[in-house]
Design a protein around this motif. Structure first.
Motif, short mmCIF file in Angstrom:
data_model
loop_
_atom_site.label_atom_id
_atom_site.label_comp_id
_atom_site.label_asym_id
_atom_site.label_seq_id
_atom_site.Cartn_x
_atom_site.Cartn_y
_atom_site.Cartn_z
N ASP A 114 -30.14 47.04 -29.14
CA ASP A 114 -29.18 48.31 -28.96
C ASP A 114 -27.74 48.01 -29.62
O ASP A 114 -27.22 49.26 -29.90
CB ASP A 114 -28.86 48.23 -27.28
CG ASP A 114 -29.86 48.65 -26.33
OD1 ASP A 114 -30.93 49.50 -27.08
OD2 ASP A 114 -29.96 48.54 -25.44
N ASN A 115 -27.42 47.08 -29.86
CA ASN A 115 -26.16 46.66 -30.51
C ASN A 115 -25.90 47.47 -31.74
O ASN A 115 -24.91 47.70 -32.43
CB ASN A 115 -26.13 45.09 -30.79
CG ASN A 115 -24.62 44.53 -30.40
OD1 ASN A 115 -23.79 45.20 -29.64
ND2 ASN A 115 -24.53 43.41 -30.62
N MET A 116 -27.20 47.66 -32.42
CA MET A 116 -27.07 48.66 -33.72
C MET A 116 -26.52 49.85 -33.52
O MET A 116 -25.92 50.53 -34.51
CB MET A 116 -28.45 48.72 -34.35
CG MET A 116 -28.86 47.38 -34.96
SD MET A 116 -28.13 46.69 -36.17
CE MET A 116 -28.71 47.58 -37.50
N GLY B 259 -19.22 51.90 -29.27
CA GLY B 259 -18.11 51.74 -28.22
C GLY B 259 -17.78 50.25 -27.87
O GLY B 259 -16.54 50.27 -27.24
N HIS B 260 -18.74 49.12 -28.08
CA HIS B 260 -18.26 47.88 -27.79
C HIS B 260 -17.45 47.41 -28.75
O HIS B 260 -16.86 46.05 -28.72
CB HIS B 260 -19.61 47.04 -27.47
CG HIS B 260 -19.91 46.33 -28.42
ND1 HIS B 260 -20.45 46.90 -29.89
CD2 HIS B 260 -20.38 45.09 -28.51
CE1 HIS B 260 -21.03 46.21 -30.47
NE2 HIS B 260 -21.11 44.78 -29.94
N MET B 261 -17.12 47.66 -29.91
CA MET B 261 -16.63 47.23 -31.27
C MET B 261 -15.01 46.73 -30.73
O MET B 261 -14.65 45.78 -31.14
CB MET B 261 -16.64 48.00 -32.38
CG MET B 261 -18.17 48.08 -32.96
SD MET B 261 -18.83 46.52 -33.55
CE MET B 261 -20.16 47.19 -34.29
N ILE C 232 -14.99 44.29 -27.04
CA ILE C 232 -15.69 43.03 -27.34
C ILE C 232 -15.13 42.30 -28.43
O ILE C 232 -14.98 41.00 -28.28
CB ILE C 232 -17.19 43.11 -27.28
CG1 ILE C 232 -17.75 43.68 -25.90
CG2 ILE C 232 -17.85 42.02 -27.88
CD1 ILE C 232 -17.83 42.40 -24.82
N HIS C 233 -15.15 42.90 -29.49
CA HIS C 233 -15.16 42.21 -30.77
C HIS C 233 -13.51 42.38 -31.23
O HIS C 233 -13.39 41.87 -32.62
CB HIS C 233 -16.03 42.66 -31.90
CG HIS C 233 -17.35 42.40 -31.49
ND1 HIS C 233 -17.85 41.25 -31.28
CD2 HIS C 233 -18.49 43.12 -31.23
CE1 HIS C 233 -19.34 41.17 -30.96
NE2 HIS C 233 -19.61 42.60 -31.19
N GLY C 234 -12.72 43.17 -30.80
CA GLY C 234 -11.40 43.21 -31.27
C GLY C 234 -11.24 44.08 -32.57
O GLY C 234 -10.23 43.90 -33.31
N GLN D 191 -19.46 36.61 -27.93
CA GLN D 191 -18.93 37.64 -26.97
C GLN D 191 -19.90 38.72 -26.56
O GLN D 191 -19.77 39.12 -25.18
CB GLN D 191 -17.64 38.55 -27.66
CG GLN D 191 -16.49 37.76 -28.21
CD GLN D 191 -15.49 38.33 -29.10
OE1 GLN D 191 -15.94 38.88 -30.07
NE2 GLN D 191 -14.22 38.27 -29.12
N ASP D 192 -20.79 39.13 -27.57
CA ASP D 192 -22.01 39.65 -27.21
C ASP D 192 -22.98 38.89 -26.17
O ASP D 192 -23.63 39.44 -25.19
CB ASP D 192 -22.94 40.13 -28.36
CG ASP D 192 -22.20 40.88 -29.27
OD1 ASP D 192 -21.86 42.20 -28.77
OD2 ASP D 192 -21.89 40.80 -30.22
N VAL D 193 -23.03 37.75 -26.43
CA VAL D 193 -23.94 36.75 -25.76
C VAL D 193 -23.64 36.51 -24.45
O VAL D 193 -24.32 36.79 -23.34
CB VAL D 193 -23.98 35.27 -26.45
CG1 VAL D 193 -24.77 34.31 -25.37
CG2 VAL D 193 -24.81 35.62 -27.59
FE LIG Z 1 -21.66 42.92 -30.83
#
Ligand SMILES: [Fe+2]
Ligand code: FES
Length: 360
Positions: A176-178, A182-184, A187-189, A296-298
């Motif tokens: 799904d991450n592909m 919206g999480h960029m 979650i990842h800054g 951060q995803d994990v």
């Molecule tokens: Fe991610």
């Protein structure tokens, strides 16, 4: 956690493709006991060093080929002969094609049915890979080449393997991450997003993403540019152009139906001419930053509820298409082309449409 059937992915519980089964150094010469695709498996190397992967349980009377320390066959170091492996219980010996080729106390009779299921394995880029196919057919996808592994003379520092262990999540939620634009930021800054799209190309799925980044860039205005792609269901690579050029691997392999093991690795190209001269500390530090970004995803995956139906809004990426693309691997291969045709093409989630460059 939800199972493949609950996600309505297709006919098979487990996908077809190439999968990581471990760090080649850690697996050593074996026999090593593994569990993937709901099955107990045994990895061993023949005397030539060639890796082999077989079902764990002997067809004679069910002994485990890899879980033994007391049989004289194991204690005498005679379990592996040439490319064959001997069962510790009654000493039946199985060749690399799985067929029994010696029963020590029955020189003239070997049953045809005395055969282990074997799986194609390849060692590449410091990793052992297996081909899994619910239809039992030969590979119809190529294992990626991981070309930077062979480019130490151009400054590429080879990766170490980071093992995230087993997560209680179906691999679809990793794929799904592909589509997950919206999480960029949260979650990842990521900051100052510039572009996000997906390309669906047969058994390949690409994500292109440009933005600033709070951890993987050095200067305030640096842009991190990522080309991310799956080849098949479980091998994700990223060409990352940030402070250093780098090449990331995220590999995930089903353990049971609804759980998955995840690994990360990163090769970094240092400005020095060769990896031997390179600043290894800096390269390792960069791998750690990348590992922590995946961490951060994990943390989300390790603690989330199953998401059988994403509540998708227009500004989200194309989750539905990504899941449909992924379903090709859970169906007979003669149905894959029809599924690919339904998703083929480009979806731009953010930014001005960019031309798709294709190799001539
Ligand atoms: Fe991610
Ligand atoms: S159980 Fe393996 S040889 Fe008998």
């Amino acid at each position: 956690m939800a199972s493949t059937a609950e996600y309505r992915l297709g006919e098979f519980d487990y996908p077809r493709g190439w999968f990581m089964i471990g760090d080649a150094d850690e697996l050593g010469s074996g026999p090593a006991t593994l569990h993937f695709f709901g099955k107990d498996l045994v990895f061993y190397r023949g005397m030539s060093g060639t890796p082999h992967l077989v079902q764990a349980y002997c067809p004679h009377m069910g002994a485990h080929l890899g879980r033994n320390s007391t049989s004289y066959i194991v204690r005498d170091g005679s379990q592996v002969e040439g490319e064959s492996i001997r069962c510790p219980f009654h000493g039946w010996r199985f060749g690399p094609n799985g067929q029994c080729n010696d029963i020590p106390y029955s020189p003239n009779f070997i049953p045809k049915a005395a055969c282990l299921t074997t799986y194609p394995v390849v060692e590449r880029a410091g990793i052992v890979w297996m081909w899994h196919d619910p239809e039992g057919l030969k590979p119809d996808q190529d294992l990626p080449t991981f070309a930077a592994w062979e480019k130490e003379n151009e400054g590429w520092v080879r990766w170490l393997i980071d093992d995230y262990g087993t997560l209680p999540v179906h691999p679809i939620e990793i794929v799904d991450n592909m589509a997950d634009f919206g999480h960029m930021g949260p979650i990842h800054g990521s900051i100052d997003n510039q572009y996000f799209d997906n390309l669906f190309e047969g058994h390949k799925l690409v994500q292109r993403f440009d933005a600033g980044h709070r951890t993987l860039t050095v200067e305030a205005n640096d842009t991190l540019s990522l080309d991310t792609w799956y080849e098949g269901p479980a091998i994700l690579q990223v060409d990352m152009r940030g402070t250093f050029p780098s090449h990331m691997l995220i590999a995930h392999t089903p353990i049971d139906n609804g759980t998955v093991r995840v690994w990360h690795a990163l090769m970094v190209k240092m400005p020095d001419a060769t990896a031997a001269q390179a600043d290894l500390q800096t390269a390792r530090g960069y791998q750690r930053a990348s590992r922590d970004a995946l961490g951060q995803d994990v943390e989300i995956w390790a603690n989330k509820a199953s998401c059988v139906n994403p509540m998708q809004i227009p500004a989200d990426g194309p989750y539905g298409k990504v899941r449909l693309w992924y379903s090709q691997f859970y169906n007979p291969r003669d149905k894959a082309a029809a599924i690919q045709k339904r998703v083929e093409g480009q979806v731009v989630t953010f930014g001005k449409q960019r031309v798709v460059e294709r190799a001539a």
